[in-house]
Write a protein that holds these residues in place. Sequence first.
Motif, PDB file in Angstrom:
ATOM      1  N   GLN A  23       0.822  -1.206   0.000  1.00  0.00           N
ATOM      2  CA  GLN A  23       0.000   0.000   0.000  1.00  0.00           C
ATOM      3  C   GLN A  23       0.861   1.263   0.000  1.00  0.00           C
ATOM      4  N   LEU A  24       2.144   1.125   0.332  1.00  0.00           N
ATOM      5  CA  LEU A  24       3.040   2.280   0.414  1.00  0.00           C
ATOM      6  C   LEU A  24       4.033   2.331  -0.742  1.00  0.00           C
ATOM      7  N   ARG A  25       4.096   1.254  -1.541  1.00  0.00           N
ATOM      8  CA  ARG A  25       5.145   1.136  -2.549  1.00  0.00           C
ATOM      9  C   ARG A  25       5.140   2.298  -3.530  1.00  0.00           C
ATOM     10  N   GLU A  26       3.972   2.749  -3.935  1.00  0.00           N
ATOM     11  CA  GLU A  26       3.915   3.813  -4.930  1.00  0.00           C
ATOM     12  C   GLU A  26       4.462   5.139  -4.400  1.00  0.00           C
ATOM     13  N   HIS A  27       4.603   5.246  -3.076  1.00  0.00           N
ATOM     14  CA  HIS A  27       5.128   6.471  -2.470  1.00  0.00           C
ATOM     15  C   HIS A  27       6.579   6.309  -2.013  1.00  0.00           C
ATOM     16  N   LEU A  92       7.202  14.620   4.551  1.00  0.00           N
ATOM     17  CA  LEU A  92       6.491  13.488   5.117  1.00  0.00           C
ATOM     18  C   LEU A  92       4.999  13.772   5.284  1.00  0.00           C
ATOM     19  N   THR A  93       4.659  15.023   5.579  1.00  0.00           N
ATOM     20  CA  THR A  93       3.240  15.385   5.644  1.00  0.00           C
ATOM     21  C   THR A  93       2.582  15.199   4.287  1.00  0.00           C
ATOM     22  N   ARG A  94       3.285  15.601   3.245  1.00  0.00           N
ATOM     23  CA  ARG A  94       2.753  15.433   1.892  1.00  0.00           C
ATOM     24  C   ARG A  94       2.567  13.955   1.561  1.00  0.00           C
ATOM     25  N   VAL A  95       3.564  13.139   1.925  1.00  0.00           N
ATOM     26  CA  VAL A  95       3.453  11.703   1.670  1.00  0.00           C
ATOM     27  C   VAL A  95       2.295  11.106   2.481  1.00  0.00           C
ATOM     28  N   GLY A  96       2.178  11.522   3.739  1.00  0.00           N
ATOM     29  CA  GLY A  96       1.096  11.002   4.573  1.00  0.00           C
ATOM     30  C   GLY A  96      -0.268  11.295   4.007  1.00  0.00           C
ATOM     31  N   GLU A  97      -0.475  12.505   3.492  1.00  0.00           N
ATOM     32  CA  GLU A  97      -1.767  12.852   2.913  1.00  0.00           C
ATOM     33  C   GLU A  97      -2.039  12.043   1.643  1.00  0.00           C
ATOM     34  N   ARG A  98      -0.995  11.785   0.884  1.00  0.00           N
ATOM     35  CA  ARG A  98      -1.175  10.953  -0.306  1.00  0.00           C
ATOM     36  C   ARG A  98      -1.558   9.526   0.075  1.00  0.00           C
ATOM     37  N   VAL A  99      -0.924   9.030   1.136  1.00  0.00           N
ATOM     38  CA  VAL A  99      -1.259   7.688   1.608  1.00  0.00           C
ATOM     39  C   VAL A  99      -2.713   7.623   2.049  1.00  0.00           C
ATOM     40  N   VAL A 100      -3.153   8.628   2.814  1.00  0.00           N
ATOM     41  CA  VAL A 100      -4.551   8.669   3.262  1.00  0.00           C
ATOM     42  C   VAL A 100      -5.495   8.680   2.065  1.00  0.00           C
ATOM     43  N   GLU A 137      -4.444   6.209  11.097  1.00  0.00           N
ATOM     44  CA  GLU A 137      -3.295   5.743  11.862  1.00  0.00           C
ATOM     45  C   GLU A 137      -2.146   5.347  10.943  1.00  0.00           C
ATOM     46  N   LEU A 138      -2.462   4.774   9.793  1.00  0.00           N
ATOM     47  CA  LEU A 138      -1.401   4.450   8.846  1.00  0.00           C
ATOM     48  C   LEU A 138      -0.742   5.731   8.334  1.00  0.00           C
ATOM     49  N   ALA A 139      -1.543   6.754   8.081  1.00  0.00           N
ATOM     50  CA  ALA A 139      -0.978   8.037   7.655  1.00  0.00           C
ATOM     51  C   ALA A 139      -0.091   8.632   8.746  1.00  0.00           C
ATOM     52  N   THR A 140      -0.532   8.508  10.015  1.00  0.00           N
ATOM     53  CA  THR A 140       0.287   8.987  11.131  1.00  0.00           C
ATOM     54  C   THR A 140       1.595   8.226  11.203  1.00  0.00           C
ATOM     55  N   PHE A 141       1.525   6.934  10.955  1.00  0.00           N
ATOM     56  CA  PHE A 141       2.739   6.124  10.947  1.00  0.00           C
ATOM     57  C   PHE A 141       3.717   6.622   9.888  1.00  0.00           C
ATOM     58  N   VAL A 142       3.209   6.904   8.682  1.00  0.00           N
ATOM     59  CA  VAL A 142       4.080   7.369   7.603  1.00  0.00           C
ATOM     60  C   VAL A 142       4.594   8.772   7.883  1.00  0.00           C
ATOM     61  N   GLU A 313       0.403   0.481  18.945  1.00  0.00           N
ATOM     62  CA  GLU A 313      -0.986   0.841  18.707  1.00  0.00           C
ATOM     63  C   GLU A 313      -1.256   0.925  17.206  1.00  0.00           C
ATOM     64  N   SER A 314      -0.331   1.559  16.484  1.00  0.00           N
ATOM     65  CA  SER A 314      -0.515   1.669  15.042  1.00  0.00           C
ATOM     66  C   SER A 314      -0.468   0.303  14.376  1.00  0.00           C
ATOM     67  N   ARG A 315       0.365  -0.578  14.914  1.00  0.00           N
ATOM     68  CA  ARG A 315       0.449  -1.919  14.338  1.00  0.00           C
ATOM     69  C   ARG A 315      -0.877  -2.647  14.470  1.00  0.00           C
ATOM     70  N   VAL A 316      -1.546  -2.428  15.602  1.00  0.00           N
ATOM     71  CA  VAL A 316      -2.879  -3.017  15.770  1.00  0.00           C
ATOM     72  C   VAL A 316      -3.839  -2.441  14.733  1.00  0.00           C
ATOM     73  N   GLY A 317      -3.804  -1.099  14.586  1.00  0.00           N
ATOM     74  CA  GLY A 317      -4.667  -0.473  13.590  1.00  0.00           C
ATOM     75  C   GLY A 317      -4.338  -0.938  12.184  1.00  0.00           C
ATOM     76  N   LEU A 318      -3.044  -1.042  11.877  1.00  0.00           N
ATOM     77  CA  LEU A 318      -2.639  -1.523  10.563  1.00  0.00           C
ATOM     78  C   LEU A 318      -3.125  -2.947  10.330  1.00  0.00           C
TER      79      LEU A 318
END
Length: 611
Positions: A23-27, A92-100, A137-142, A313-318
């Motif tokens: 899910q993150l490969r494209e970024h 990283l904020t830009r990448v996180g928003e793209r992931v979301v 949470e995944l976006a927060t992780f990234v 916690e994020s791992r649980v969400g992921l």
Amino acid sequence: MGDIRLLTDEPDQRHVLRRAWPQLREHRRAMAGAVAVNLLATLSLTLVPVVIGRAVDELLAGDRRGLLVSAAVVLSLVVARTVLLRWSELLLTRVGERVVHSLRDLVVERLGTTSLRFLEAHRGGDLLQRATVEVAELATFVRSQLPDLISLSGYLLFSVVVLLSSSWSLFTLLVLVFAPPMWWLGRRFRRAAQQAYPAEAAAQAAVTATFAESLLAREQLQLDNATGTWLDRLRADADTYLDRARTAQRGANWIDATWIVQGLTTAALLVAGGMLAAEDVVTVGVVVTFVLASRDLFASVDDFTLVAGEMLESRVGLARLLDLLDATAPRTAAAGRLTAGRAEIVRGRADEEAAGEVKPRPAEGTAGSARRGRAAAGLTVSGGEVRRGPDAAGLTAEAVTYSYRPGEAVLHGISVGFAPGEHAGIVGETGSGKTTLAKLLCGLYLPDGGTVRLGGRDLSALDATELRRRLVLVPQQVHMIAGTLADNLALAPGRPGPADFARAAGQLGLDAWVAGLPDGFDTALGRRGERFSAGERQLAGLIRAALTDPEVLILDEATADLDPATAHRIEQALARLRAGRTVLVIAHRPSTIDRLPRVVRLHAGRLTPED
């Protein structure tokens, strides 16, 4: 139940980061650039204690010029650290928003193309939690945790190199005093957190689901004076969540003990460093470097433990998000083509059958009509089974079985055929399986056993676009979105416009009804179409069906008492829509049943004999 996989409350967390990577490969390029900048900022921070230690030696030696140069280097490193850190945060904020954005699109697509059986098998609040909170949470992780983890790892590596090159003896002392207790505390924390955090996430999802259901059922709860009972249930879920949260917090308390370890390590470095400096083994500047670097190192370890807790916690969400994506992933061509809008159907429970009794219809004439319908479809009956001839056409169900729960079949070996252009009804008492059969006939459900065919082709093999074009179901409760009537009609395939709406309404003789609405097609319907009655919603559903122009139309007649004018409009619109197509009506009203040339009767999930 074989065509779905149920979600797990506490899914497997092993290798979750590796499983999330697709899910993150494209970024990856943007992430790599941001991480590189972050590491440069970390390197700048690591060098500051070294330069300060050198400045102390220069001060003691009376080297004013060297002191000024060291001060200028420290200032440059601090400025570089600030600029680089801010730059990496922006990247990283830009990448996180793209992931979301990409993940939310994927989740919506998966939920929109999964089977209705999957949606009905899970609480809406749990799906909402996974589709929103877990994605965030995944976006927060990234955006935060991943760069923090890399930055802290880089700082630990850089610090080891700097300290080891400054004094191996002080470095050895640092490792012996600091590392063993920190390893033990980290082990205890992980052991406690691995059990506590998944349980906390599951309890939080339960609270969300219960609260969401209370909003949907608020009117009924008030009518039944059951608000107190429901609040007791909500409080019980909230108490469970509080208990799980407290357990998770007790596990996090192990982190606080690291401060004691840090204090002991600093004291040991000061004593040993002073003794070595007194014997000229190391300079005072080296001792200063170790003390400052160790403090930064301790702060990094503190941050590392906090990030580790957040990552658990994020791992649980992921894991919960990946569980949703895995469960809704198309596993076959049939699963991949199950789109939510493919037959103009809205999610509904299969047990929402008619509330009234259906009067029995005399058998005379029904048997002959049934035989003619089967013959026209190229079907024969032998031993209760439908056998397809070489020219089989129309819509057929062959030995179809279905169950909502394992071992509790709703339909038992249903075999029935409808010829092209045939008009027929499906009747039966409440809970006989009429609505379930309709959803199987339109391809909304996949049968547990048997096959449903249209024109001799298995529905599971049809392309989604073709299925939407050829089959339409107008359910009892037609789903309406917030907006106008035009907004709801625009949900029909093909992106129809106002001219198409007017043409379809005119075709069904509903132009006068539309004209009588406050603003015609632009009439606001309120939230979920609450300003329309059940009958008016079915009128809107029939207009949508006319926009689609299907080969087969299935109407699940509204069970609510219809006013005579609305009932007449539905009958007239349906009569106009019948021309040139197969029409099946799940009939509840005797007046509707009496007008149907053929009636298929269900009892307890089985066909009653037509002969």
